[in-house]
Design an enzyme around this catalytic site. Structure first.
Site, PDB file in Angstrom:
ATOM      1  N   GLU A  89       0.696  -1.315  -0.093  1.00 26.77           N
ATOM      2  CA  GLU A  89       0.020   0.256  -0.014  1.00 26.77           C
ATOM      3  C   GLU A  89       0.694   1.330   0.195  1.00 26.77           C
ATOM      4  O   GLU A  89       1.930   1.317   0.479  1.00 26.77           O
ATOM      5  CB  GLU A  89      -1.030  -0.001   1.140  1.00 26.77           C
ATOM      6  N   CYS A 102       3.568   8.311   0.829  1.00 27.69           N
ATOM      7  CA  CYS A 102       4.311   7.460   1.777  1.00 27.69           C
ATOM      8  C   CYS A 102       4.404   6.134   0.779  1.00 27.69           C
ATOM      9  O   CYS A 102       3.231   5.558   0.870  1.00 27.69           O
ATOM     10  CB  CYS A 102       3.451   7.381   3.236  1.00 27.69           C
ATOM     11  N   CYS A 109       7.224  -7.093   7.216  1.00 23.71           N
ATOM     12  CA  CYS A 109       8.349  -6.432   7.700  1.00 23.71           C
ATOM     13  C   CYS A 109       8.718  -7.537   8.845  1.00 23.71           C
ATOM     14  O   CYS A 109       7.778  -7.960   9.587  1.00 23.71           O
ATOM     15  CB  CYS A 109       7.906  -5.160   8.500  1.00 23.71           C
ATOM     16  N   GLY A 156       7.406  -1.888   5.800  1.00 27.13           N
ATOM     17  CA  GLY A 156       8.679  -2.391   5.830  1.00 27.13           C
ATOM     18  C   GLY A 156       9.665  -1.606   6.423  1.00 27.13           C
ATOM     19  O   GLY A 156       9.544  -0.417   6.721  1.00 27.13           O
ATOM     20  N   GLU A 157      11.011  -2.079   6.312  1.00 28.00           N
ATOM     21  CA  GLU A 157      12.161  -1.378   6.879  1.00 28.00           C
ATOM     22  C   GLU A 157      13.031  -0.913   5.779  1.00 28.00           C
ATOM     23  O   GLU A 157      13.858  -1.817   5.242  1.00 28.00           O
ATOM     24  CB  GLU A 157      12.752  -2.332   8.124  1.00 28.00           C
ATOM     25  N   SER A 188      13.072   6.732   6.571  1.00 23.86           N
ATOM     26  CA  SER A 188      12.614   6.243   8.227  1.00 23.86           C
ATOM     27  C   SER A 188      13.139   4.885   8.431  1.00 23.86           C
ATOM     28  O   SER A 188      12.814   4.172   7.875  1.00 23.86           O
ATOM     29  CB  SER A 188      11.065   6.385   8.166  1.00 23.86           C
ATOM     30  N   SER A 211      12.897   6.089  13.893  1.00 26.12           N
ATOM     31  CA  SER A 211      11.687   5.925  14.677  1.00 26.12           C
ATOM     32  C   SER A 211      12.265   5.560  16.304  1.00 26.12           C
ATOM     33  O   SER A 211      12.964   4.400  16.447  1.00 26.12           O
ATOM     34  CB  SER A 211      11.157   4.705  14.269  1.00 26.12           C
ATOM     35  N   LEU A 212      12.198   6.362  17.081  1.00 29.73           N
ATOM     36  CA  LEU A 212      13.025   5.949  18.379  1.00 29.73           C
ATOM     37  C   LEU A 212      11.842   5.469  19.378  1.00 29.73           C
ATOM     38  O   LEU A 212      12.139   4.146  19.990  1.00 29.73           O
ATOM     39  CB  LEU A 212      13.580   7.454  18.935  1.00 29.73           C
ATOM     40  N   HIS A 213      10.727   6.374  19.540  1.00 29.23           N
ATOM     41  CA  HIS A 213       9.782   5.979  20.588  1.00 29.23           C
ATOM     42  C   HIS A 213       9.989   5.685  21.943  1.00 29.23           C
ATOM     43  O   HIS A 213       9.010   5.070  22.711  1.00 29.23           O
ATOM     44  CB  HIS A 213       9.026   4.420  19.910  1.00 29.23           C
ATOM     45  N   ASN A 287      -2.012   5.614  16.205  1.00 31.25           N
ATOM     46  CA  ASN A 287      -3.214   5.349  15.472  1.00 31.25           C
ATOM     47  C   ASN A 287      -3.720   3.833  15.783  1.00 31.25           C
ATOM     48  O   ASN A 287      -2.965   2.881  15.584  1.00 31.25           O
ATOM     49  CB  ASN A 287      -2.768   5.225  14.018  1.00 31.25           C
TER      50      ASN A 287
HETATM   51  N1  SAH Z   1      10.436   0.543   9.409  1.00 32.90           N
HETATM   52  C1  SAH Z   1      10.699   2.014   9.147  1.00 32.90           C
HETATM   53  C2  SAH Z   1       9.334   2.679   8.505  1.00 32.90           C
HETATM   54  C3  SAH Z   1       8.158   2.334   8.430  1.00 32.90           C
HETATM   55  S1  SAH Z   1       7.119   2.765   9.864  1.00 32.90           S
HETATM   56  C4  SAH Z   1      10.633   2.824  10.644  1.00 32.90           C
HETATM   57  O1  SAH Z   1      10.451   2.219  11.534  1.00 32.90           O
HETATM   58  O2  SAH Z   1      10.927   3.702  10.796  1.00 32.90           O
HETATM   59  C5  SAH Z   1       6.945   4.300   9.641  1.00 32.90           C
HETATM   60  C6  SAH Z   1       6.607   5.067  11.099  1.00 32.90           C
HETATM   61  O3  SAH Z   1       5.174   4.729  11.527  1.00 32.90           O
HETATM   62  C7  SAH Z   1       7.307   4.670  12.029  1.00 32.90           C
HETATM   63  O4  SAH Z   1       7.805   5.720  13.171  1.00 32.90           O
HETATM   64  C8  SAH Z   1       6.477   3.556  13.069  1.00 32.90           C
HETATM   65  O5  SAH Z   1       6.824   3.254  14.201  1.00 32.90           O
HETATM   66  C9  SAH Z   1       5.045   4.412  12.778  1.00 32.90           C
HETATM   67  N2  SAH Z   1       3.986   3.803  12.825  1.00 32.90           N
HETATM   68  C10 SAH Z   1       3.722   2.089  12.794  1.00 32.90           C
HETATM   69  N3  SAH Z   1       2.322   1.863  13.328  1.00 32.90           N
HETATM   70  C11 SAH Z   1       1.688   3.191  13.764  1.00 32.90           C
HETATM   71  C12 SAH Z   1       0.543   3.200  14.335  1.00 32.90           C
HETATM   72  N4  SAH Z   1      -0.209   2.257  14.351  1.00 32.90           N
HETATM   73  N5  SAH Z   1       0.595   4.746  14.715  1.00 32.90           N
HETATM   74  C13 SAH Z   1       1.232   5.356  14.364  1.00 32.90           C
HETATM   75  N6  SAH Z   1       2.497   5.502  13.933  1.00 32.90           N
HETATM   76  C14 SAH Z   1       2.851   4.053  13.479  1.00 32.90           C
END
Ligand code: SAH
Length: 343
Positions: A89, A102, A109, A156-157, A188, A211-213, A287
Protein backbone atom coordinates in the site's frame (compact mmCIF):
# COMPACT_ATOMS: atom_id res chain seq x y z
CA UNK A 1 11.85 -10.68 -17.67
CA UNK A 2 13.52 -7.60 -16.31
CA UNK A 3 11.51 -4.46 -15.73
CA UNK A 4 12.77 -1.24 -17.28
CA UNK A 5 11.78 0.75 -14.17
CA UNK A 6 14.46 -1.14 -12.22
CA UNK A 7 17.18 0.82 -13.99
CA UNK A 8 18.83 4.02 -12.86
CA UNK A 9 19.95 6.37 -15.64
CA UNK A 10 23.56 5.29 -15.07
CA UNK A 11 22.65 1.60 -15.23
CA UNK A 12 20.72 2.14 -18.47
CA UNK A 13 23.66 4.03 -19.97
CA UNK A 14 26.02 1.16 -19.21
CA UNK A 15 23.47 -1.28 -20.56
CA UNK A 16 23.22 0.54 -23.88
CA UNK A 17 26.98 0.92 -24.17
CA UNK A 18 27.36 -2.81 -23.62
CA UNK A 19 25.00 -3.62 -26.46
CA UNK A 20 26.78 -1.17 -28.75
CA UNK A 21 24.15 1.57 -28.60
CA UNK A 22 24.68 5.20 -27.74
CA UNK A 23 24.30 5.91 -24.04
CA UNK A 24 22.07 8.83 -25.00
CA UNK A 25 19.29 6.23 -25.42
CA UNK A 26 19.08 6.24 -21.63
CA UNK A 27 18.11 9.93 -21.67
CA UNK A 28 15.50 9.29 -24.32
CA UNK A 29 14.01 6.38 -22.42
CA UNK A 30 13.96 8.33 -19.15
CA UNK A 31 12.10 11.09 -20.95
CA UNK A 32 9.50 8.65 -22.32
CA UNK A 33 9.03 6.84 -19.03
CA UNK A 34 9.18 9.66 -16.53
CA UNK A 35 8.26 12.84 -18.40
CA UNK A 36 5.92 11.72 -21.16
CA UNK A 37 4.85 8.68 -19.12
CA UNK A 38 4.20 6.30 -22.01
CA UNK A 39 3.12 2.75 -21.21
CA UNK A 40 4.75 0.86 -24.07
CA UNK A 41 7.96 0.79 -26.07
CA UNK A 42 5.95 1.25 -29.29
CA UNK A 43 5.16 4.81 -28.23
CA UNK A 44 8.88 5.71 -28.02
CA UNK A 45 8.80 7.08 -31.53
CA UNK A 46 12.28 8.58 -31.62
CA UNK A 47 13.87 5.13 -31.21
CA UNK A 48 14.72 2.94 -34.21
CA UNK A 49 12.26 0.13 -35.00
CA UNK A 50 14.96 -2.48 -34.36
CA UNK A 51 15.74 -1.08 -30.96
CA UNK A 52 12.06 -0.99 -30.00
CA UNK A 53 11.75 -4.63 -31.02
CA UNK A 54 14.85 -5.50 -28.99
CA UNK A 55 13.61 -3.65 -25.91
CA UNK A 56 10.22 -5.39 -26.13
CA UNK A 57 11.99 -8.74 -26.09
CA UNK A 58 14.18 -7.85 -23.12
CA UNK A 59 12.02 -5.73 -20.82
CA UNK A 60 8.56 -5.41 -19.38
CA UNK A 61 7.02 -2.15 -18.22
CA UNK A 62 4.08 -2.87 -15.99
CA UNK A 63 4.28 -4.71 -12.75
CA UNK A 64 1.88 -3.38 -10.13
CA UNK A 65 -1.85 -2.98 -10.36
CA UNK A 66 -4.07 -0.61 -8.43
CA UNK A 67 -6.79 -2.74 -6.83
CA UNK A 68 -8.35 -0.53 -4.22
CA UNK A 69 -8.53 3.10 -3.25
CA UNK A 70 -9.95 4.80 -0.18
CA UNK A 71 -10.30 8.56 -0.09
CA UNK A 72 -10.77 11.08 2.65
CA UNK A 73 -10.58 14.87 2.53
CA UNK A 74 -6.83 15.21 2.40
CA UNK A 75 -5.63 11.63 2.23
CA UNK A 76 -5.89 8.80 -0.27
CA UNK A 77 -4.88 5.28 0.40
CA UNK A 78 -3.92 2.87 -2.39
CA UNK A 79 -3.69 -0.89 -2.38
CA UNK A 80 -1.63 -2.53 -5.14
CA UNK A 81 -1.35 -6.10 -6.35
CA UNK A 82 2.16 -7.24 -7.25
CA UNK A 83 3.04 -9.72 -10.00
CA UNK A 84 3.22 -12.58 -7.49
CA UNK A 85 -0.15 -11.74 -5.92
CA UNK A 86 1.34 -9.98 -2.90
CA UNK A 87 -0.14 -6.70 -1.79
CA UNK A 88 1.38 -3.41 -0.78
CA UNK A 89 0.00 0.00 0.00
CA UNK A 90 0.87 3.64 -0.46
CA UNK A 91 -0.70 6.71 1.10
CA UNK A 92 -0.99 10.14 -0.49
CA UNK A 93 -1.36 13.17 1.78
CA UNK A 94 -2.24 16.68 0.67
CA UNK A 95 -0.35 19.31 2.64
CA UNK A 96 -0.33 23.05 2.12
CA UNK A 97 3.25 22.68 0.82
CA UNK A 98 2.42 19.96 -1.73
CA UNK A 99 1.52 16.30 -2.06
CA UNK A 100 3.49 13.77 -0.15
CA UNK A 101 3.43 10.04 -0.70
CA UNK A 102 4.26 7.40 1.85
CA UNK A 103 5.64 4.35 0.03
CA UNK A 104 6.13 0.75 1.15
CA UNK A 105 9.56 -0.84 0.81
CA UNK A 106 8.90 -4.52 1.58
CA UNK A 107 6.11 -7.07 1.50
CA UNK A 108 5.62 -7.35 5.27
CA UNK A 109 8.33 -6.47 7.76
CA UNK A 110 10.67 -8.42 10.02
CA UNK A 111 11.29 -5.73 12.61
CA UNK A 112 8.37 -6.86 14.72
CA UNK A 113 7.55 -3.56 16.46
CA UNK A 114 4.70 -4.53 18.74
CA UNK A 115 2.52 -1.49 18.11
CA UNK A 116 2.76 -1.72 14.33
CA UNK A 117 0.35 -3.46 11.99
CA UNK A 118 2.97 -4.11 9.29
CA UNK A 119 5.06 -6.28 11.53
CA UNK A 120 2.26 -8.75 12.14
CA UNK A 121 2.81 -9.93 8.60
CA UNK A 122 6.37 -11.20 8.33
CA UNK A 123 8.53 -10.05 5.50
CA UNK A 124 7.93 -12.16 2.42
CA UNK A 125 10.34 -10.29 0.22
CA UNK A 126 11.92 -6.95 -0.60
CA UNK A 127 10.24 -4.73 -3.13
CA UNK A 128 12.11 -4.36 -6.40
CA UNK A 129 13.16 -0.91 -7.54
CA UNK A 130 10.40 -0.93 -10.18
CA UNK A 131 7.76 -1.64 -7.53
CA UNK A 132 8.96 1.37 -5.56
CA UNK A 133 9.01 3.66 -8.60
CA UNK A 134 5.64 2.49 -9.87
CA UNK A 135 3.90 3.39 -6.59
CA UNK A 136 4.68 7.01 -7.46
CA UNK A 137 3.78 6.77 -11.15
CA UNK A 138 0.46 5.02 -10.47
CA UNK A 139 -0.61 7.49 -7.80
CA UNK A 140 0.28 10.48 -9.98
CA UNK A 141 -1.64 8.88 -12.82
CA UNK A 142 -4.66 8.46 -10.57
CA UNK A 143 -4.68 11.97 -9.10
CA UNK A 144 -3.25 13.79 -12.12
CA UNK A 145 -1.30 15.83 -9.62
CA UNK A 146 2.41 16.08 -9.06
CA UNK A 147 3.90 14.45 -5.99
CA UNK A 148 6.43 16.80 -4.42
CA UNK A 149 7.53 14.84 -1.34
CA UNK A 150 8.31 11.19 -0.73
CA UNK A 151 8.56 9.49 2.65
CA UNK A 152 9.70 5.89 2.99
CA UNK A 153 7.45 5.14 5.93
CA UNK A 154 5.02 2.59 4.54
CA UNK A 155 5.22 -1.16 5.09
CA UNK A 156 8.76 -2.44 5.59
CA UNK A 157 12.13 -1.31 6.85
CA UNK A 158 13.91 0.70 4.12
CA UNK A 159 17.37 -0.09 5.50
CA UNK A 160 16.57 -3.81 5.26
CA UNK A 161 16.20 -3.24 1.48
CA UNK A 162 19.06 -0.78 1.24
CA UNK A 163 20.35 -1.11 -2.34
CA UNK A 164 16.92 -1.03 -3.96
CA UNK A 165 15.93 1.95 -1.84
CA UNK A 166 19.06 3.87 -2.88
CA UNK A 167 18.50 3.11 -6.56
CA UNK A 168 14.86 4.15 -6.22
CA UNK A 169 15.94 7.48 -4.72
CA UNK A 170 18.43 7.96 -7.55
CA UNK A 171 15.67 7.41 -10.15
CA UNK A 172 13.01 9.67 -8.63
CA UNK A 173 15.56 12.41 -8.00
CA UNK A 174 16.80 12.49 -11.63
CA UNK A 175 16.25 16.08 -12.83
CA UNK A 176 15.29 14.84 -16.27
CA UNK A 177 12.84 12.32 -14.86
CA UNK A 178 10.35 12.53 -12.00
CA UNK A 179 12.61 15.18 -10.48
CA UNK A 180 11.71 15.00 -6.80
CA UNK A 181 14.15 17.20 -4.87
CA UNK A 182 16.58 15.24 -2.72
CA UNK A 183 15.60 17.31 0.33
CA UNK A 184 11.99 16.33 -0.26
CA UNK A 185 12.78 12.66 0.26
CA UNK A 186 12.81 11.13 3.77
CA UNK A 187 14.00 7.68 4.75
CA UNK A 188 12.71 6.37 8.06
CA UNK A 189 14.43 3.58 9.97
CA UNK A 190 13.82 1.74 13.22
CA UNK A 191 17.57 2.09 13.87
CA UNK A 192 19.70 -0.38 11.93
CA UNK A 193 23.00 1.15 13.00
CA UNK A 194 25.39 -0.27 10.32
CA UNK A 195 23.04 0.99 7.63
CA UNK A 196 22.80 4.45 9.23
CA UNK A 197 26.61 4.49 8.95
CA UNK A 198 26.52 3.41 5.32
CA UNK A 199 23.85 6.00 4.60
CA UNK A 200 26.06 8.67 6.21
CA UNK A 201 28.80 7.89 3.68
CA UNK A 202 26.43 8.48 0.75
CA UNK A 203 26.15 12.15 1.72
CA UNK A 204 23.14 12.20 -0.55
CA UNK A 205 21.15 14.99 1.08
CA UNK A 206 18.17 12.71 1.73
CA UNK A 207 16.42 13.37 5.05
CA UNK A 208 16.90 10.80 7.78
CA UNK A 209 14.19 9.97 10.29
CA UNK A 210 14.66 7.62 13.22
CA UNK A 211 11.75 5.81 14.83
CA UNK A 212 12.92 6.15 18.41
CA UNK A 213 9.70 5.81 20.44
CA UNK A 214 11.45 5.53 23.83
CA UNK A 215 14.36 7.17 25.66
CA UNK A 216 15.11 4.09 27.81
CA UNK A 217 16.36 0.71 26.53
CA UNK A 218 14.11 -1.01 29.04
CA UNK A 219 10.99 0.38 27.36
CA UNK A 220 12.33 0.27 23.81
CA UNK A 221 13.29 -3.42 24.20
CA UNK A 222 9.66 -4.19 25.00
CA UNK A 223 8.11 -2.40 22.02
CA UNK A 224 10.87 -2.67 19.40
CA UNK A 225 12.78 -5.98 19.32
CA UNK A 226 15.50 -4.42 17.11
CA UNK A 227 16.64 -2.56 20.23
CA UNK A 228 18.08 -5.81 21.57
CA UNK A 229 20.54 -5.64 18.68
CA UNK A 230 21.17 -1.89 18.42
CA UNK A 231 20.78 0.05 21.68
CA UNK A 232 19.64 3.64 21.97
CA UNK A 233 23.19 4.87 22.68
CA UNK A 234 24.45 3.14 19.50
CA UNK A 235 21.74 4.90 17.49
CA UNK A 236 22.53 8.27 19.03
CA UNK A 237 26.26 7.81 18.31
CA UNK A 238 25.51 6.93 14.69
CA UNK A 239 23.18 9.93 14.39
CA UNK A 240 25.89 12.23 15.80
CA UNK A 241 28.31 10.97 13.15
CA UNK A 242 25.65 11.49 10.48
CA UNK A 243 25.01 15.08 11.56
CA UNK A 244 28.74 15.79 11.69
CA UNK A 245 29.32 14.38 8.22
CA UNK A 246 26.27 15.82 6.47
CA UNK A 247 25.35 18.90 8.51
CA UNK A 248 21.72 17.80 8.16
CA UNK A 249 19.05 17.88 10.78
CA UNK A 250 17.66 14.50 11.85
CA UNK A 251 14.04 13.77 12.71
CA UNK A 252 13.14 11.54 15.63
CA UNK A 253 9.71 10.00 15.45
CA UNK A 254 8.05 9.26 18.75
CA UNK A 255 4.68 7.54 18.91
CA UNK A 256 2.90 8.30 22.16
CA UNK A 257 1.51 5.08 23.63
CA UNK A 258 -0.70 5.43 26.67
CA UNK A 259 1.08 4.55 29.94
CA UNK A 260 4.01 3.03 28.05
CA UNK A 261 6.28 5.84 26.89
CA UNK A 262 4.25 9.00 27.54
CA UNK A 263 5.25 9.90 31.11
CA UNK A 264 6.98 13.11 32.22
CA UNK A 265 10.04 11.02 33.07
CA UNK A 266 10.17 9.81 29.47
CA UNK A 267 9.83 13.35 28.16
CA UNK A 268 12.63 14.59 30.43
CA UNK A 269 14.90 11.67 29.52
CA UNK A 270 14.20 12.23 25.82
CA UNK A 271 15.07 15.91 26.17
CA UNK A 272 18.38 15.12 27.84
CA UNK A 273 19.18 12.38 25.28
CA UNK A 274 18.69 14.78 22.40
CA UNK A 275 20.16 17.87 24.03
CA UNK A 276 22.51 19.77 21.69
CA UNK A 277 21.70 17.50 18.74
CA UNK A 278 20.67 19.13 15.45
CA UNK A 279 17.33 17.38 15.39
CA UNK A 280 13.63 17.70 15.77
CA UNK A 281 11.07 15.46 17.36
CA UNK A 282 7.85 14.49 15.66
CA UNK A 283 5.35 13.36 18.28
CA UNK A 284 2.89 10.94 16.71
CA UNK A 285 -0.52 10.35 18.26
CA UNK A 286 -0.87 6.55 18.07
CA UNK A 287 -3.25 5.31 15.42
CA UNK A 288 -5.03 2.53 17.31
CA UNK A 289 -5.47 -0.79 15.54
CA UNK A 290 -7.70 -3.63 16.61
CA UNK A 291 -4.77 -6.04 16.63
CA UNK A 292 -2.60 -4.49 19.29
CA UNK A 293 -3.19 -3.79 22.95
CA UNK A 294 -1.76 -0.28 22.77
CA UNK A 295 -3.85 2.83 23.28
CA UNK A 296 -3.39 6.37 22.19
CA UNK A 297 -2.26 8.86 24.83
CA UNK A 298 -4.86 11.46 25.72
CA UNK A 299 -4.60 15.08 24.56
CA UNK A 300 -3.53 16.43 27.96
CA UNK A 301 -0.67 13.92 28.21
CA UNK A 302 0.44 14.62 24.64
CA UNK A 303 0.48 18.37 25.31
CA UNK A 304 2.38 17.93 28.55
CA UNK A 305 4.99 15.77 26.80
CA UNK A 306 5.29 18.44 24.12
CA UNK A 307 5.68 21.23 26.68
CA UNK A 308 8.50 19.44 28.52
CA UNK A 309 10.45 19.07 25.27
CA UNK A 310 9.76 22.68 24.29
CA UNK A 311 10.89 23.98 27.67
CA UNK A 312 14.14 22.03 27.17
CA UNK A 313 14.65 23.82 23.85
CA UNK A 314 14.03 20.73 21.72
CA UNK A 315 12.42 21.45 18.34
CA UNK A 316 9.19 19.52 18.49
CA UNK A 317 5.92 19.18 16.60
CA UNK A 318 2.84 17.06 17.11
CA UNK A 319 2.03 15.24 13.88
CA UNK A 320 -1.27 16.16 12.38
CA UNK A 321 -3.49 13.11 12.31
CA UNK A 322 -4.12 11.79 8.86
CA UNK A 323 -6.32 9.08 7.68
CA UNK A 324 -7.54 7.32 10.78
CA UNK A 325 -10.82 7.01 8.86
CA UNK A 326 -9.18 5.21 5.99
CA UNK A 327 -7.03 2.82 8.02
CA UNK A 328 -3.98 4.80 7.06
CA UNK A 329 -1.67 3.53 9.76
CA UNK A 330 1.10 1.42 8.35
CA UNK A 331 -0.13 -1.87 6.98
CA UNK A 332 -3.75 -1.54 8.02
CA UNK A 333 -5.37 -1.63 4.58
CA UNK A 334 -3.31 -4.58 3.46
CA UNK A 335 -3.99 -6.45 6.62
CA UNK A 336 -7.76 -5.86 6.34
CA UNK A 337 -7.78 -7.01 2.72
CA UNK A 338 -5.83 -10.17 3.52
CA UNK A 339 -8.25 -10.96 6.36
CA UNK A 340 -11.21 -10.53 3.99
CA UNK A 341 -9.68 -12.84 1.44
CA UNK A 342 -9.02 -15.34 4.22
CA UNK A 343 -5.33 -15.69 3.32
N1 SAH B 1 10.48 0.68 9.37
C1 SAH B 1 10.58 2.10 9.26
C2 SAH B 1 9.54 2.73 8.38
C3 SAH B 1 8.11 2.24 8.48
S1 SAH B 1 7.17 2.67 9.89
C4 SAH B 1 10.61 2.73 10.63
O1 SAH B 1 10.46 2.01 11.61
O2 SAH B 1 10.82 3.93 10.72
C5 SAH B 1 6.88 4.39 9.73
C6 SAH B 1 6.51 5.05 11.05
O3 SAH B 1 5.15 4.78 11.41
C7 SAH B 1 7.37 4.57 12.20
O4 SAH B 1 7.79 5.63 13.00
C8 SAH B 1 6.41 3.66 12.91
O5 SAH B 1 6.84 3.43 14.19
C9 SAH B 1 5.10 4.41 12.75
N2 SAH B 1 3.89 3.63 13.04
C10 SAH B 1 3.68 2.31 12.91
N3 SAH B 1 2.45 1.96 13.32
C11 SAH B 1 1.84 3.09 13.74
C12 SAH B 1 0.55 3.38 14.28
N4 SAH B 1 -0.37 2.44 14.46
N5 SAH B 1 0.28 4.67 14.60
C13 SAH B 1 1.19 5.65 14.40
N6 SAH B 1 2.40 5.43 13.89
C14 SAH B 1 2.74 4.17 13.57
Amino acid sequence: MNNIYNYTKQALESYFEEIGESKFRADQIFDWLYVKRVKSFDEMTNLKKDLIKYLKEKFILDEIKLVKKQSDVDVKKYLFNLRDGNKIEAVLMNHDYGNSICVSTQVGCNMGCLFCESGRLKKLRNLDVCELVLQILKVEEDTKQRISHVVLMGIGEPFDNYDNVMNFINIINDPKGINIGIRHITVSTCGIVPKIKEFTKEKAGVNLAISLHAPFDEIRNKIMPINKVYKICDIIDAVKEYIKATNRRVTFEYILLKDINDTSDCAKALASLLKDLNCYVNLIPYNETSNTKYKKSDKVTINKFYDILKESNINVTIRREFGSNVSAACGQLRSEQIKKEGK
